[in-house]
Design a protein around this motif. Structure first.
Motif, PDB file in Angstrom:
ATOM      1  N   ILE A 176       0.829  -1.192  -0.322  1.00  0.00           N
ATOM      2  CA  ILE A 176      -0.058   0.020  -0.247  1.00  0.00           C
ATOM      3  C   ILE A 176       0.707   1.425   0.117  1.00  0.00           C
ATOM      4  O   ILE A 176       0.476   2.406  -0.607  1.00  0.00           O
ATOM      5  CB  ILE A 176      -1.123   0.406   1.382  1.00  0.00           C
ATOM      6  N   ALA A 177       2.052   1.215   1.145  1.00  0.00           N
ATOM      7  CA  ALA A 177       2.392   1.939   0.959  1.00  0.00           C
ATOM      8  C   ALA A 177       3.371   2.453  -0.107  1.00  0.00           C
ATOM      9  O   ALA A 177       3.924   3.521  -1.172  1.00  0.00           O
ATOM     10  CB  ALA A 177       3.833   2.224   1.268  1.00  0.00           C
ATOM     11  N   ILE A 178       4.133   1.447  -1.109  1.00  0.00           N
ATOM     12  CA  ILE A 178       4.677   1.331  -2.256  1.00  0.00           C
ATOM     13  C   ILE A 178       3.692   1.779  -4.258  1.00  0.00           C
ATOM     14  O   ILE A 178       4.154   3.274  -4.568  1.00  0.00           O
ATOM     15  CB  ILE A 178       4.825   0.623  -2.716  1.00  0.00           C
ATOM     16  N   PHE A 179       2.348   1.410  -3.332  1.00  0.00           N
ATOM     17  CA  PHE A 179       1.497   2.654  -4.516  1.00  0.00           C
ATOM     18  C   PHE A 179       1.011   3.830  -4.165  1.00  0.00           C
ATOM     19  O   PHE A 179       0.410   4.000  -5.059  1.00  0.00           O
ATOM     20  CB  PHE A 179       0.219   0.696  -4.570  1.00  0.00           C
ATOM     21  N   THR A 180       0.764   3.278  -3.029  1.00  0.00           N
ATOM     22  CA  THR A 180       0.202   5.005  -2.801  1.00  0.00           C
ATOM     23  C   THR A 180       1.550   6.486  -3.462  1.00  0.00           C
ATOM     24  O   THR A 180       1.191   7.098  -3.781  1.00  0.00           O
ATOM     25  CB  THR A 180       0.555   5.335  -1.164  1.00  0.00           C
ATOM     26  N   THR A 181       2.970   5.694  -3.118  1.00  0.00           N
ATOM     27  CA  THR A 181       3.759   6.693  -3.391  1.00  0.00           C
ATOM     28  C   THR A 181       3.626   6.296  -5.194  1.00  0.00           C
ATOM     29  O   THR A 181       3.779   7.554  -5.912  1.00  0.00           O
ATOM     30  CB  THR A 181       5.650   6.299  -3.318  1.00  0.00           C
ATOM     31  N   VAL A 182       3.998   5.621  -5.888  1.00  0.00           N
ATOM     32  CA  VAL A 182       3.402   5.166  -7.390  1.00  0.00           C
ATOM     33  C   VAL A 182       1.992   6.528  -8.010  1.00  0.00           C
ATOM     34  O   VAL A 182       2.154   7.740  -8.324  1.00  0.00           O
ATOM     35  CB  VAL A 182       3.195   4.093  -7.793  1.00  0.00           C
ATOM     36  N   GLY A 183       1.507   6.403  -7.127  1.00  0.00           N
ATOM     37  CA  GLY A 183      -0.234   6.912  -7.271  1.00  0.00           C
ATOM     38  C   GLY A 183       0.223   8.739  -7.336  1.00  0.00           C
ATOM     39  O   GLY A 183       0.118   9.092  -8.043  1.00  0.00           O
ATOM     40  N   ILE A 184       0.862   9.425  -6.420  1.00  0.00           N
ATOM     41  CA  ILE A 184       1.047  10.545  -6.195  1.00  0.00           C
ATOM     42  C   ILE A 184       2.524  11.225  -7.105  1.00  0.00           C
ATOM     43  O   ILE A 184       2.310  11.709  -7.756  1.00  0.00           O
ATOM     44  CB  ILE A 184       2.088  10.637  -4.720  1.00  0.00           C
ATOM     45  N   ILE A 185       3.353  10.295  -7.396  1.00  0.00           N
ATOM     46  CA  ILE A 185       4.074  10.570  -8.380  1.00  0.00           C
ATOM     47  C   ILE A 185       3.249  10.492  -9.944  1.00  0.00           C
ATOM     48  O   ILE A 185       3.527  11.399 -10.551  1.00  0.00           O
ATOM     49  CB  ILE A 185       5.401   9.106  -8.451  1.00  0.00           C
TER      50      ILE A 185
END
Length: 462
Positions: A176-185
């Motif tokens: 979830i943390a990784i996908f959240t970061t990718v989503g923000i980018i």
């Protein structure tokens, strides 16, 4: 019943399942004296029963909350007459907003009987959804707890199974943390691409003027804005550099004193006092910078012969920001220095080095990776600060190397551009996303440099 109350109910049922599962595991082997016949300790049987109780109920509740409003709105739209289906998206959204306001009571009943009926239907759908959510969530939790209780037996590999569940949860959180970061980018990147379609990339990156005011009509003054980001990055780096010049020496020396020289009683007093600085709201620092530090800086430099010094300056903002980030450097550096093995100190003393030589030649280099991490955290905090800059350095995008002049930063401009009613189709608003993207790459570059330093010295002292 609210979602928060349901979560509390699930937690209470999970605690009960834990107690019943643990008690059943002990009873199945004939009492506490026979727990050696269990595959795992009784606590793990209780934890497995709690996991069976909490996971199904929580997953069902999360899915229900995520889909509930969408399904209700879709059902409401299907119940509206065909004439409403011919409306465009803006008009349909306005109609739905009216229905929701009528249903909540914030808007009186509409003269249109169809809207009033739709509001009553909306309330009925929400009431039914709430009832089914409570029944199904609690029922699923009870069924899961019952399954966990029934599955409890001495041969159950409770510990490996619970560790598998725990590892899966940790993996899910990491994902979830990784996908959240990718989503923000990606969200920032897509909006930045729209901005660069209107404003050339090199004009933005290398431009020397920042004035993102675009008029509505072409004949108005300032109809063509200037989107050169150099003044913003210069102001950001100047204030951050001043803050680090203040915070790094004071923080490091404080950490060395607390870790190597201070007595335990003195350390227990000074360290909490330093860490209090991290808990002060930034708006308080902003008031201090605007009302105290700014006039002091102006009066001091005017007293030694400098003319035209403003109360709003990069120096005043940087000094106060440096005070604010001292705990980030001091606390982390203190913990890292204390973590250096005493064997290194003993070896240095055995070779005849003094305490100061040991700190300078052995302890400090060994702790440098952690110290760099603390400095990087402080630098990121300084680059991302907004309130102190707004109140002490102003909003003027001046391209200057004079710290006594008013400047602004990237974060201040992002906050300014996104405040109020703005159109997301205009370059003025989209420029905030471009600034955010550039700030992201700047922080990424700092991380890469810090990781290179950490890797070099970690290999040397491992």
């Amino acid at each position: 019943m609210q979602t928060s109350t349901l979560l509390l109910v699930i937690a209470v049922l999970a605690v009960l399942a834990y107690g019943l599962g643990r008690q059943r595991s002990i009873q199945l082997v004939g009492g506490p004296s026979q727990i050696k016949h269990l595959h795992s300790l009784p606590n793990y049987y209780g934890l497995m029963a709690a996991a069976w109780a909490i996971l199904p109920g929580f997953i069902l509740l999360a899915v229900w909350v995520f889909l509930e409003e969408r399904i209700i709105i879709q059902g409401l739209m299907n119940s509206l007459p065909d004439s409403y289906g011919q409306l465009g998206s803006p008009q349909m959204n306005l109609t739905l907003a009216k229905i929701q306001n009528i249903s909540s009571g914030s808007l009186s009943a509409s003269a249109d009987p169809q809207l009033t009926a739709a509001a009553e239907l909306l309330q009925q759908l929400r009431d039914r959804s709430q009832l089914f959510k409570v029944i199904l969530t609690i029922g699923t939790t009870l069924v899961g707890a019952l399954i966990g209780w029934v599955m409890t037996r001495p041969a159950l590999r409770a510990r490996p199974q619970f560790e598998f569940v725990l590892k899966s949860l940790l993996l899910l959180c990491s994902t979830i943390a990784i996908f959240t970061t990718v989503g923000i980018i990606l969200s920032v990147l897509f909006e930045s691409i729209r901005f660069f379609q209107a404003i050339p990339f090199f004009d933005f990156v290398f431009g020397l003027q920042w004035s993102p005011q675009i008029a509505i009509r072409a004949d108005q003054v300032g109809s063509s804005g200037a989107f050169g980001a150099i003044p913003l990055f210069v102001g950001t780096l100047m204030i951050a550099a001043i803050a680090l010049i203040v915070a790094v020496p004071i923080g490091l020396m404080s950490a060395v004193y607390l870790a190597e020289y201070a007595k335990p009683r003195v350390r227990n007093i000074i360290k909490p006092l330093l860490e209090v600085l991290a808990g002060i709201p930034t708006v308080v620092y902003g008031f201090f910078a605007a009302l105290t530090m700014g006039p002091l800086v102006r009066d001091f430099f005017q007293g030694i012969g400098f003319d035209g010094v403003s109360a709003e300056s990069a120096l005043a903002a940087g000094l106060v920001m440096g005070i604010m980030i001292i705990p980030f450097v001091s606390s982390l550096s203190d913990d890292v220095i204390n973590a250096v093995p005493n064997s290194l100190r003993d070896g240095s003393y055995g070779l005849g080095a003094t305490r100061s030589e040991t700190i300078r030649q052995v302890v400090f280099p060994a702790a440098l990776p952690g110290i760099m991490g603390g400095i990087l955290l402080a630098a990121s905090r300084a680059i991302g600060e907004t309130m102190i800059v707004v109140m002490a350095a102003g909003l003027a995008a001046n391209l200057t190397a004079n710290p006594l002049e008013a400047v602004t930063t990237v974060t201040v401009q992002i906050a300014t551009l996104l405040v109020g009613d703005q159109e997301f189709d205009s370059p003025k608003t989209l420029s905030a996303f471009a600034l955010g993207l550039m700030l992201f790459f700047t922080t990424l570059l700092l991380n890469i440099v810090a990781m290179a330093i950490v890797k070099r010295f970690r290999e040397q002292y491992d």
